[in-house]
Structure formats: C-alpha cells, structure tokens
Scaffold this motif. Structure first.
Motif, PDB file in Angstrom:
ATOM      1  N   GLU A  45      -4.209  11.578  -1.219  1.00 25.48           N
ATOM      2  CA  GLU A  45      -3.291  12.861  -0.426  1.00 25.48           C
ATOM      3  C   GLU A  45      -1.789  12.832  -1.566  1.00 25.48           C
ATOM      4  O   GLU A  45      -1.144  11.778  -2.156  1.00 25.48           O
ATOM      5  CB  GLU A  45      -2.079  12.772   0.512  1.00 25.48           C
ATOM      6  CG  GLU A  45      -4.138  13.077   1.639  1.00 25.48           C
ATOM      7  CD  GLU A  45      -4.587  13.965   1.571  1.00 25.48           C
ATOM      8  OE1 GLU A  45      -3.817  14.943   1.271  1.00 25.48           O
ATOM      9  OE2 GLU A  45      -5.566  13.629   1.369  1.00 25.48           O
TER      10      GLU A  45
ATOM     11  N   GLY B  48       0.791  -1.313   0.174  1.00 25.76           N
ATOM     12  CA  GLY B  48       0.315  -0.303  -0.507  1.00 25.76           C
ATOM     13  C   GLY B  48       0.597   1.300   0.020  1.00 25.76           C
ATOM     14  O   GLY B  48       0.396   2.047   0.525  1.00 25.76           O
ATOM     15  N   SER B  49       1.927   0.840  -0.947  1.00 26.33           N
ATOM     16  CA  SER B  49       2.900   2.639  -0.391  1.00 26.33           C
ATOM     17  C   SER B  49       2.781   3.491  -1.380  1.00 26.33           C
ATOM     18  O   SER B  49       1.471   3.319  -2.414  1.00 26.33           O
ATOM     19  CB  SER B  49       4.901   2.273  -0.955  1.00 26.33           C
ATOM     20  OG  SER B  49       5.273   1.088  -0.062  1.00 26.33           O
ATOM     21  N   LYS B  50       3.020   4.302  -1.196  1.00 31.15           N
ATOM     22  CA  LYS B  50       2.956   5.709  -2.056  1.00 31.15           C
ATOM     23  C   LYS B  50       2.967   5.678  -3.297  1.00 31.15           C
ATOM     24  O   LYS B  50       3.814   4.916  -3.748  1.00 31.15           O
ATOM     25  CB  LYS B  50       3.415   7.167  -1.789  1.00 31.15           C
ATOM     26  CG  LYS B  50       3.260   6.890  -0.176  1.00 31.15           C
ATOM     27  CD  LYS B  50       4.425   8.322   0.760  1.00 31.15           C
ATOM     28  CE  LYS B  50       4.027   7.570   2.171  1.00 31.15           C
ATOM     29  NZ  LYS B  50       5.673   9.017   2.074  1.00 31.15           N
TER      30      LYS B  50
ATOM     31  N   THR C  40      -0.609   8.743  -2.907  1.00 31.02           N
ATOM     32  CA  THR C  40      -1.009   7.697  -1.509  1.00 31.02           C
ATOM     33  C   THR C  40      -2.746   7.209  -1.746  1.00 31.02           C
ATOM     34  O   THR C  40      -3.080   7.313  -2.373  1.00 31.02           O
ATOM     35  CB  THR C  40      -1.461   8.571  -0.388  1.00 31.02           C
ATOM     36  OG1 THR C  40      -2.388   9.743   0.461  1.00 31.02           O
ATOM     37  CG2 THR C  40       0.722   9.464   0.365  1.00 31.02           C
ATOM     38  N   LEU C  41      -2.271   6.362  -0.873  1.00 31.78           N
ATOM     39  CA  LEU C  41      -3.553   5.479  -0.313  1.00 31.78           C
ATOM     40  C   LEU C  41      -5.473   6.247  -0.476  1.00 31.78           C
ATOM     41  O   LEU C  41      -6.319   6.605  -0.467  1.00 31.78           O
ATOM     42  CB  LEU C  41      -3.326   4.393   0.560  1.00 31.78           C
ATOM     43  CG  LEU C  41      -3.251   3.135  -0.089  1.00 31.78           C
ATOM     44  CD1 LEU C  41      -2.908   2.533   1.021  1.00 31.78           C
ATOM     45  CD2 LEU C  41      -4.455   2.149  -0.731  1.00 31.78           C
ATOM     46  N   THR C  42      -5.149   7.170   0.425  1.00 33.27           N
ATOM     47  CA  THR C  42      -6.132   8.312   0.968  1.00 33.27           C
ATOM     48  C   THR C  42      -5.772   9.574   0.076  1.00 33.27           C
ATOM     49  O   THR C  42      -6.359   9.969  -0.039  1.00 33.27           O
ATOM     50  CB  THR C  42      -5.679   8.810   2.332  1.00 33.27           C
ATOM     51  OG1 THR C  42      -4.711   8.818   2.764  1.00 33.27           O
ATOM     52  CG2 THR C  42      -5.878   7.793   3.487  1.00 33.27           C
TER      53      THR C  42
END
Lengths: 538, 538, 538
Positions: free
Chosen positions: A348, A338-340, A344-346
């Motif tokens: 951002e 789940g790395s950037k 990012t995942l969220t």
C-alpha cells in the motif's frame, strides 16, 4: 529536480513488474535505479549468464515512461567466485577474513576479483550500453563501505608498490617517517607491515606516518578500481553519464571524493539524516566536488520530513533525487523492522508516496527541473588527508567530519549563508569569507593561495592547528610563512603556544586589503557561532 | 639530587649535538640517558655494527661536562632479527602474534631473541664498559611494559619447566590446584595450557591457581632476562652502577620489583603523575625496595607543577632525577600533540627549562645533592602476589594498587606521615604503625613477624581478608594462628563472618605491649582516613 | 518437597564422607546429587576405570539413609580425550577453539566426543543402573551452557545436514531466505556458512533466516545428544526417573526445553535468583513443561532468604529441591569469595543449614512431601523461536525473556495470579486469561487455537508484533486471519500502523463469547500492570 527510486526487479516475479511500474508512473517518478546487487542473478555460475529478466525489466519500464539508471553489481561477488578464488575476500584488521554472506566481501587488490568484476561490467556495457531506455550508469555501490581497509596479502603487496612508487628508496621512507625512533628502520619494502592493530596487554601504538599512507593508499585503491569499471563502460555507452553512489555522509570521508569523481560525469551521493544542517552540508559538499549539479542516489523513503528535506537538497543543486527504496525488504540483512518505504510491506502507498506525488505534480506545473542554486559567499575548506590524520591519531584524535559539520557549518547554515565546500587550493574563489578548519597538514600551494586571498581583500578564518605537520604526518619544526605573512607572528614557537590559549579568537589581524582570524581549535559550537556572526558582520 | 634527561643522539645530525649539549650545560644538567631504543642504529644488519655515532656522542658529551647513563637497546629488536627468527615475537593473549612496528615486540623466552640481545649488550659492555664518561648503565626499558605476558610456544615450554621445578610431580600439582574439580586432572606438564582466556558465549573461567602461577612465572621470566644482561655487563664495567627503569607506576605491580632489583645497584623508576600523593607513594615505594636512595629514570618534562613534584620526590630519597625528555618527537608513535618538553618543537626553551635551571643553581649554591630523607614512622606492606591474586580473580576482583595508593596511603600522606613501603617480612622495622592491607595470601613468616611486632609494642592494622588463601590461591580451611594470637578470635569460621561486617573497625584488641586492628576490606577512603587518624593518635 | 544437595565425594578423602553424611542426616536431607563432573576420576586414562570410590560413596550414603541422584559426567571430557581427538573441542564464534581448562569444552557434533561420552554413560548405567541406593539419574550438566553454539567443522557439517533435511532443495532454501538479496544465492549445502560474525570496519550484518535456523539447529543438537544418553541408560535402570538440570533461568531460553524434556521423566531446573517474581516464573515455567511436578536441581545454598524462596518454589510444584552445594569449593574456577554454603569453608553449619533443618522437621511433622499447587487461571505463552528471532535481530533486538518475566509476569505475580506457562498450542486450556506476548513468528495452529479460545469465552492479550514474520524469520506481506477474526481489522497494512501507536491498548474487541486486546509491544511494566489489572477485573 527529477525523482527516481531504487527498485529490484530480481526480487519480484515478472508479473509484479507492471503493477509496480504503474504505481511509479502514478507517482510521477520517471527513473528507477536497478541491478546494483544482482550479480548472482545475472551470472548464476561462472560464465553462465541470465539476461532475460533484465532485458525484460528494462524494456517494460520504457513502456511506463520510466528510464533506467543501471548499476554494476560488483559489490556482491557470488558464492561460486568466492569459492573458486578465496583471495577475492578481503581481510579485516582483526586478521580475520571477511566471509561470504553479506556484501562488500571483495578485495580491491585481488587480481581474480578484478578480472571477474570487469568481465561482468564489460558484458553489461556491451549488452545495454546503447539501450535507449538506459539513461545513466552507477558504478558499484557505496565504494569503501564495510570493507575499505583490506589487510590481506593482495592488499599488502599493493601497498608496498604504492610506497615504492612514492618514496623511491627505503632510506627516504626511513628518513621521512623517522623510523630511527624505536629501531623501526626498514631494509626493504616487503618488511613494512599493514597497520592492523594488535591488542596487546596495554597498547601497541600505530605509527602515524604508516597509518596516514595506508589511508591514502586505501582511498586510491578504490578510485583505481572505479576507473577500471569506468573504462570498461566508456567504449560502449557513448554520452550517457557515469556516476557512483558515494557515502561521504555515513562512512565519512574515508575516500577522497575529489579523486573518485575526477573522471566521472556527475557526483552521486547517499544521505540518511534527519538534521537539516547535516542534509544541507552533504548537499553542498556533493555539489562542490565538481562545482555543478549533483545527483542524490539514495535518500530514505521513510524520512519523517521528506518534503522539507527535498527542498533543502534541491536548493543546493540536486538534479536527480533517488529514494531508497520502493518497498521494504521482507527478508535479508536489511529487513529491519519492516517499516514503510514508498509502499508498505503489503504494497500500500505510504505517506511519503503522497509527498512524492505532490512534488512531481508541482514540478510538472513549473515545467522545469533545474535546481535554483544561489551563489556561495562563504567557502568552507575540507581536507581529506587532515581528517585522516586526526582519525588515526592516538593522542590527539578529533572527529574531523563532525567538527566541520556540527560545529563550523551549522552556524553558517542557521545564519542563512550559501556555502561552497572547497576541497583544493584551486577551488578557492573570491568568497567574502573562507574558513579553513583543522587543516593540520602543511600544503605549500594552499599557503600561497591563502596569503593572496587575504591580501586581495578576503576574510579568512584558520584554526590554531593549521600546518602543524607535514605531508607525512610529522610535526614541522619551523614556523610556516603564513604566520608571519598574515598574523605578523614573529615567535619561533609556532602555534605551540596558541594551542594553550582558551579564548576562541587567538589572533585577528588585517593583512593587505583583507583580514585573518586565528581561532582556537578547541572552540565550541557556541563560540564558533559568535565568531562567525562577528566576522560576517565586519 | 642531580638532574639528567633522556636524549637521543641517533635522532639528530651530529651537527646538532653541540647545540643541544650547550643547552643542557646552560641548564646545569650533568647527565644524559641515551641509546635505549637504538639497536637498529647500532646494528643495522645482523653482525654489522655502527658505533661511530655513539663513540662521538659520548665523547662530545664529556666536553660539555655531561656524563652518560648508557642504556641497552633490547626493548626494540630490529626488523632483520624478527624476520630471521619469527619466534622472537611474543604472542598476545588473544592468540595473535605481536608484530614488528612498535616496541617490546620480543619474547623473553625465545632462545634466538636472548642470544642476539645478550650479544649486543656484551658488545656495548666491551666497548664502553671502561669509558670514563659512561657513569652508569640502564638495562632495557620498562621491563614488562606492553608485552609482559607471552602466550607463545617458547613461553609455554618455559612455563612447563617452571611448574615442573616448583611442583616436582604432576600429582602434587593436581592436588594443590584441586584439578579434581571439573575433571581438570593433568597427566603431564605439557598438557597444562597457558591461561589465555577464551571468549565463550557466556564465560570460560580462568583457573585461579594457574593464573597466579603464570603471573609469578611472567615476573620471574623478566627478572631472569635482566640478570642475563646484568651478567653480560658486570665483567666489563667495574664499579659502575646498573639499574633499570621500572614502571611500577603505570604497569602497576606486574613485576615483583624486589626480585628485579635484588642484584642491581640502585633502584630506577619512572613516574608520570600529577597527583602529589601518587608521586609520593611511588617515590617511597622506590626508595624502599633496596632501602636506600633511588633514581627517578623518567619524569615528564611537561609536568604542570614540576617544582613541587621535584620537591616531593627529592624529600623521599631521589638521588638522580632524569626528565623525559629533552625534545618532543616530531614523528613516530610518541609524537603525541607535539607538546613542549624541556625544549619546544622549534628548539626553544620551555617554562620547565627555567624550572630546572633555577633548581640546579640552587643545588650548586647548597653544594650538596644528598636527599634529605626523614625516618619513616609508618610501614605500609605491599605484597605483589596478593595483588596478582586480586587482579586475576573473577568473582572478587579488586584494584590492589589503587586501593593501597588512593585509599590507604593518601590519608597517611595528607597527615604528613613519612612512610616506608614494606615488601618482605624481613623489612619490617620498629615502626609506630604497620599497615598490611589486602594481604589475602597466607605467609607463615609474616604471621610470626606480625605477632612479634605487636607483642613488642607496635600498632598493627590488617584487613579482614588477611591470610584467607594459601600460596596456591586456594582458600584455607582452618583459621591461621594470627587471629587467636592478636585478636583472641576463637571462632572456627575464620573471617568469613568478618567479611559481612560493614563497619570499618571490625576488631581492635591489645596484645602484649601493642595493639592490633582488623579493618573491613571494603572501607572507603573516608573511613580509612578516620581509622588512621584515630590509630595514630592512640 | 524433599531436600537434596550437591555433593562431591571425589573432592574429599573417604575419611571425610561419614562426617559429611552425618551432617546431612542431621539436617534431614535424604538425597545427594553426585558425580556430575567426575569423568577424569572415573576414567583417569582412556579405558582405565576407577569405580571403587564411587561404589563406596554410594554404598556409604545408604548407611545414612541418603539416596543418590547419579549424574553423567559428560560436561567435562578429560585431558586425554581432548589430546587424542582435538575435534572434541568446540569452536567459539570468534573462530577460536575453546580450550581445555574449564568445562563444557565439547562439541555435541564430534563423533569422537559422542563415542566416548556414550561409553562412559553406558558403563555407569551397567554398573549402577540397578543399585538400590541410586534413585534417579541426571544427564550431563546445564546443557547449552557455555558452549551451546559451536562453529567448528563437525557442527558445520551437521548444520548442512539439518538444512538439507528441512529444505530438501537448495532452490527452496534460496527462495525461502530471499538470497536474491545481495547476490547471496547458494548452489549447494556445503556453501552455507555458519553465522559467526565478522567484525568488519563498520558492520557485517547477520542473515535473519540463517541465524534463526542456526539457533534451532543448536537447540536440536543438544536435545539429540541428551537422547543418546537417555537411550544408553534406559536399558539398565528400569523405572528410575531420568532428568537433567536445565538452566532456562541463566542461559535464558537458548534450548527449546519442551523438546529437551519430551522424552525425560521429570523436569529438572536450576535457578539462582533473589527476586521473588523471577523465582516464581521459572518455577511455573518448569512445572509447565510437562504439566506436572518438577525438580529444582540447583538452588543457591547461600540464598539470602532461603525460607521464603523455598515456599515460593514449593507452592509452584517442586517435588525435590536440591541445594547447590554442601560446601564451598576452596580451589578452582568456582571458588568465588569462599562464601558460605550449607557449611562454611571450615566445615561449620551456616545459617541456611538451620533453615533446611527446620524445614525438614516441618515436613516430617506434616508427613507429606506433596506440593500444594493451585490451578492456574492465567496462561502465559512462551515461544522459544520468537525469542530467538528477537535475540538475533540487528535492527529490532528485544530481550524477550526479560520482557516476559519482568514486564508481563511480574504484575501477574504481584496480583496473586497462579500462572501456567504455555509453550505449545496444544497446552492451551480454559484459562480465564491467556497472554501471548512478542509472538512475532506466525503459527497457523496457534492462530486457530486463539480464535477458538476467544470465541469460546476466553480473554486474550496479544502484542502488536504478533505474527509479523513467517517461520523463516521473513516478514509476511499479507495480514493473517487473526486480525479480522478477533479485531475486525480490515486494513491491508497489518500491524505496521499499530507499531507506531504509543498507547498501551491499541485495540480491544469482543469476539464471540470472549474478548481480545491488542497491546503495544513497547508498553512498560507500569502500563502492563494497569492493563492486566483492568483486564482481570472485566
């Protein structure tokens, strides 16, 4: 160079698209690469199509000034196709059928797979071929990735045709391969097995000629499938360029990329590396295939030193540079940690989002995207078939690609040399220095070219294993002309003796206006560095 | 000793034969070993024979004073036989059928394979049995090489017959094997599986008694097939000796070589090694099988110290010494690196060609080929079944052969001892020292012999694991007589205790006129060296 | 605690039984655990029963004051059952059927296996359910041992039912698993493959959601089979307790042991270890499943420090302690090295026989068998599903159990802390310290409990990976409440950033009356030791 990024509209709700496109626009990214695995979204059941989402995603991109590179989705046949025609699935060398549930689960030799693959490509071409916001096409994804070698019945039949075309008579094949050894005489094509290894109690050696032909056949099979896709597109798309994303870096040289790109418009490659000389090599290798600017189709969005890497790549002739990928995948086989990515995942922006933003601003200020490529003074020969010969050898296996990149190319890179990778005799130019490492298979035309090149004033480096075998992976029993012509070598024993010599420079000899060096194949990185420094200074 | 070499007339044009024979003649080589893999050249299709080339090659050899050791070609059934009768192919323990395309692709239990193999052997015997230039015969090639263990249906049926013969009733087998454990009771022979391992999530332990019987059965199957070939030859060939080229060195002891050579005329072995003690051991082991001079059937022509190696081998009783091979193979599975044999790839004499030439000149001057073998003062026991017991053990696996050769024999060799390898109780002689390492399986006759040997004045070394298990690979639950008779051991616990002791010499005890030592099984090379030095000095 | 031992009357003649029972009596051992693999002795052919031996062995034990724990023999279906119904055999992930010839060769999903297994269990229950000398029952043996994961057709069908029950519609499954990635959309349940890996040329990644569901399904399948056996017993056995011998230690946590023991009467576990902290952990873990005294069903009779180990185990709540086993097995897969158990191969008492004898005398003098368990001040959370998530990860694999035991629990043990293992939110008590390591899967109830626990005054340690994924093994794309509630974390990026921080203590924050620490997931043993010392002192 211009920046693009892989994006998956089918992974998102349509409400998300404008949010994402806006973020790309703000980063100055003018291209997205889409649809490469979306077959089951386009055609959820046999003959049932769903284009609305793609129509809308492409159209909306235009609103944000984002052009689309459209990919054919053929690397992932849907479950209904696999279920309906089991021969769509390739067979692994273990004898097990590669199942549905990942990607690349397709036999390039299955008539059913080909029929359905070309059908979906044709429909895409018809629908989007003239779309003003579709700027280019990518065929499939990383041809020859997980399943280049197919040991199923369709592949076997195709291999027999390949052999029959090439050898014409079974007697000719028997003679060429030396099947008299161990009573391996074949009586007809259908008897020839695929070279799937058997794990016997001790060993069950593969046949060197059979293995090499299977490697050639497997490369050719992919190229032929790519051509079919290309033809299905050309009629509809006009002048738009076609490429594919080769993976010479990771899968190595399992495909003859010169063959693959011969009829395509631009070379596309994927690189995932954090070593400058490796990034540089595969950039040079990409530009050199068609001797013109290339496209980087995938480069890791999470790269630790993206700015540096982009500079290396751009200086070597990259015209369009696509990051992989805009966002992390939350699910599925590539969820990783789940790395950037760019985000990012969220959702951002990550550090590299800023890197890209600064780069595109710089380009906007420069007002040019043309890559500033210097002329090469060094040619480095890369021979796919010799690489395969070494890869399949049991007694004399050598990591060809690693040797070329990490042992020969690296000192050149560190010396600041601009290098062309040379794939064919015809590509040889008036370099100051030409290096031909590990070219174990004999090539008469190349021999002629090398002799002329040296006599005409070039510096040439070859390694002690040069031309030891013929095209069928069989050792020569007479010394090729090159040895007398360039090295004044009068022994009968060819380089059998030279192989035993441990010093790096076995022979160094002026010939005509030039000079040739015979370098021990077993030289280390440090030895190559010294040799190259000395040769470059002469 | 006399020198020979492997030669493959079927690999050459007939024009090449006189050139090659001349070179052999000039090196003083009086023998060639031919035809071992030439089935498809002799019988290119079912019942179609081609003998002309072999007639001519043998006859021409005579013109150059070169005698022929003729080999049966059964290790390589041709494609037509495999295609016609798929049960010719053996099955690997993975469950996969071993395919055509290398060698040893034959089930020793397939009636079809046996029929065709014996037919070609019989025809060769009839044609060449009385040929004045055929001086000896070799059966097959390296029996039990790649495919000793066969997990196919023919093998399974044969294994059931083997078990029925041996155990008579299934109840007896159940009792002997302890199948009450884990509810493994069998009701009839057909239910007994072959011991092919299953890769379970964690483990799926093999049954020790089943495994050992399968190892015995597999050795016996090869021996029986060799006997069939032998019988097919005897009628035709008169007094000419029959051998085979065993590969005890490489395949280890997967065959009981005493069984194999019991009815043959001379022991033939292959060795490929550069370690003097290893070369010496396998030479001693070869001579000791029939307690008479042996033939080295294959020794590497490219050996780095051929002169030294030949001396070691000759001193241990080698009568005929065949190099492998005259020339490098340019193609096929054994092309290797194209390294030098007696000749190079281009047909030039190599360094070892000169070594052989000098050797044969020396022999000619000595006017004798009789090997100068000294009498052995040390006997070293080698027990095939114990070796198999250790090889198949899951919890207590030990490399029996390596232990015997590298840990026990090596110090003897370095101490300059002349050693007999002893395979059976009957072979025990009045040695100064007899060593019986790792003999984990109980043998009542051997026990009697060892007691007599020591009481009669011999020095004996046994290891702490001696006689722990019975013939069915089941632990004994009572202490064998040997422990009280030789070591005055009165405990009930047998050597369970001794296994825990770490000092090399666990017990040392005079008994009658002799003395016995109980040495820890886990002793190292250094410990064995010290023990052997001390024991030899006593 | 009371001592018992595994005994196999079917391995002995009936003449041996009194001899053996006498020895147990003399050691003060009041229990034997019998019959666990004796199906083929009880039912030598379909419907043919032999109970006499078991009747007699149980009755005779009573004469020596030895009570019987009777085991169902279902881990070893006899050959006749396997032969009659091949679907009894499970299929390995390699695609190969696990054959007869060891143990655990049964599919928990085969209707035929279940029918016959429940039949033999029912007959045992009927015959011995009210027997005055049968004091307890053990189900099967080490559920989920060699063959927990079954890739056969029965398992596949059962898996599809499991998924249909859970997800209700295929669309819901597609959405949850993100099958849009790589065109993996399923159209119906039957299309979903079992996650058996294919060895492709390069890789063929498993799907994280599919893998996790298969792990859950496989645990549940075993639990359901255990329940069937339990129901078959309950009717007949009255108040006698039922347990099974779990193997959390060796097979790890491949079963959700809380589910398994939820309806059983006492937790039974096997441990084989020589590491004090490991023995302690699995004892604590066993007691904590039902929060009451547990039984050690197997502990190695040959343990090097049995006295110490028994003390560790007893102090953590062990009520009955069964050694494995009375005697070495001379034959069969577990013959090992023939090492000592309570007796040696020759039937003599071993050192540990004396250890047991002294222990039972001490207990007799103390006149109590009640375990002296201290109250726990530390809770250590163990989450089976998170463990499975880490085990099946390709890019981020972590040895969950090893981490918990060797990195987190070990310092607690060495600090002298009494620890409860906490498996569910409901089990959380007013500990001084609660540690929740590697809980990567989100759990809303647990989140609530942790917040309340800290606010109420508890000290809490969580690791940086907490709650990164949802229950389907898919990364969350929003930050869970816990981060703001306990750590005042206001970033959007969740712990993506925290994962990059290398210091052990990433955050430490008071919240309400308590305090919470966010510890780097990648902390070492030494770092955990320091953190735990500091946190315990606060």
């Amino acid at each position: 160079m211009e920046i693009g990024v892989a994006y998956y509209p089918e992974h998102e709700t349509s409400e998300q698209w404008p949010i994402d496109y806006k973020k790309l626009q703000q980063a100055g990214i003018p291209y997205i690469r889409i649809a490469e695995f979306a077959w089951s979204t386009m055609e959820p059941a046999d003959g049932v199509y769903n284009w609305a989402w793609l129509d809308q995603a492409i159209a909306l991109a235009a609103d944000y000034g984002i052009g689309v590179v459209l990919c054919t989705p053929t690397a992932c046949p849907p479950i209904w196709l696999v279920e309906q025609y089991p021969d769509v699935l390739p067979v692994h060398k273990s004898g097990k059928t590669v199942g549905f549930g990942a990607r690349q689960h397709r036999s390039y030799y299955s008539p059913n797979y080909i029929t359905y693959a070309i059908r979906i490509v044709g429909l895409m071409a018809e629908r989007y071929g003239q779309h003003p916001n579709v700027v280019a096409w990518q065929l499939d994804n990383e041809f020859g990735g997980e399943t280049k070698y197919d040991y199923g019945d369709c592949a076997k039949k195709a291999f027999h045709h390949y052999l029959a075309d090439k050898y014409e008579t079974i007697a000719h094949l028997n003679d060429t391969w030396g099947t008299v050894f161990w009573s391996q005489h074949y009586q007809n094509w259908a008897q020839i097995p695929l070279p799937a290894p058997i794990q016997s109690d001790v060993m069950m050696w593969p046949h060197p000629s059979l293995e090499l032909e299977f490697a050639r056949f497997s490369s050719q099979g992919l190229v032929q499938f790519a051509r079919m896709q290309e033809r299905a597109l050309r009629h509809w798309i006009g002048e738009r360029p076609i490429t594919t994303n080769g993976f010479m870096f990771c899968w190595g040289d399992n495909i003859n990329w010169v063959d693959m790109f011969a009829t395509l418009d631009v070379v596309g490659m994927d690189i995932y590396s954090d070593k400058p000389h490796e990034i540089a090599f595969y950039s040079d290798a990409s530009r050199s295939v068609l001797s013109k600017p290339f496209w980087m189709m995938e480069y890791g969005s999470g790269a630790g030193q993206l700015e540096r890497d982009m500079r290396i790549i751009e200086e070597r002739g990259c015209e369009k540079f696509f990051l992989f990928k805009m966002k992390p995948f939350p699910w599925g086989q590539e969820q990783g940690k789940g790395s950037k990515e760019l985000l990012t995942l969220t959702g951002e922006p990550s550090f590299n989002y800023g890197v890209v933003q600064r780069y595109t601003q710089g380009v906007a200020e420069r007002k040019t995207v043309k890559p500033p490529v210097a002329d090469a003074t060094v040619g480095l020969y890369y021979h796919f078939d010799s690489s395969w010969s070494y890869q399949i050898s049991v007694s004399d296996r050598l990591p060809y690609a690693t040797y070329v990149v990490d042992t020969v190319y690296r000192p050149l890179f560190e010396l600041g040399k601009q290098v062309d990778v040379v794939y064919t005799p015809q590509q040889i130019k008036d370099y100051e220095l030409l290096i031909v490492p590990l070219h174990i298979l004999y090539d008469e035309l190349l021999e002629e070219m090398l002799i002329s090149y040296v006599r005409g004033g070039g510096k040439l480096i070859v390694t002690t294993d040069i031309f030891r075998k013929n095209d069928a992976n069989v050792f020569l029993t007479a010394v090729p002309k090159l040895f007398s012509a360039l090295f004044d070598w009068q022994h009968n024993n060819f380089v059998t003796d030279a192989l035993d010599i441990s010093q790096p420079i076995v022979l160094a000899q002026a010939a005509g206006k030039g000079k040739a060096w015979l370098i021990s194949r077993d030289s280390t990185l440090e030895q190559w560095r010294e040799v190259l420094e000395r040769v470059c200074e002469e």
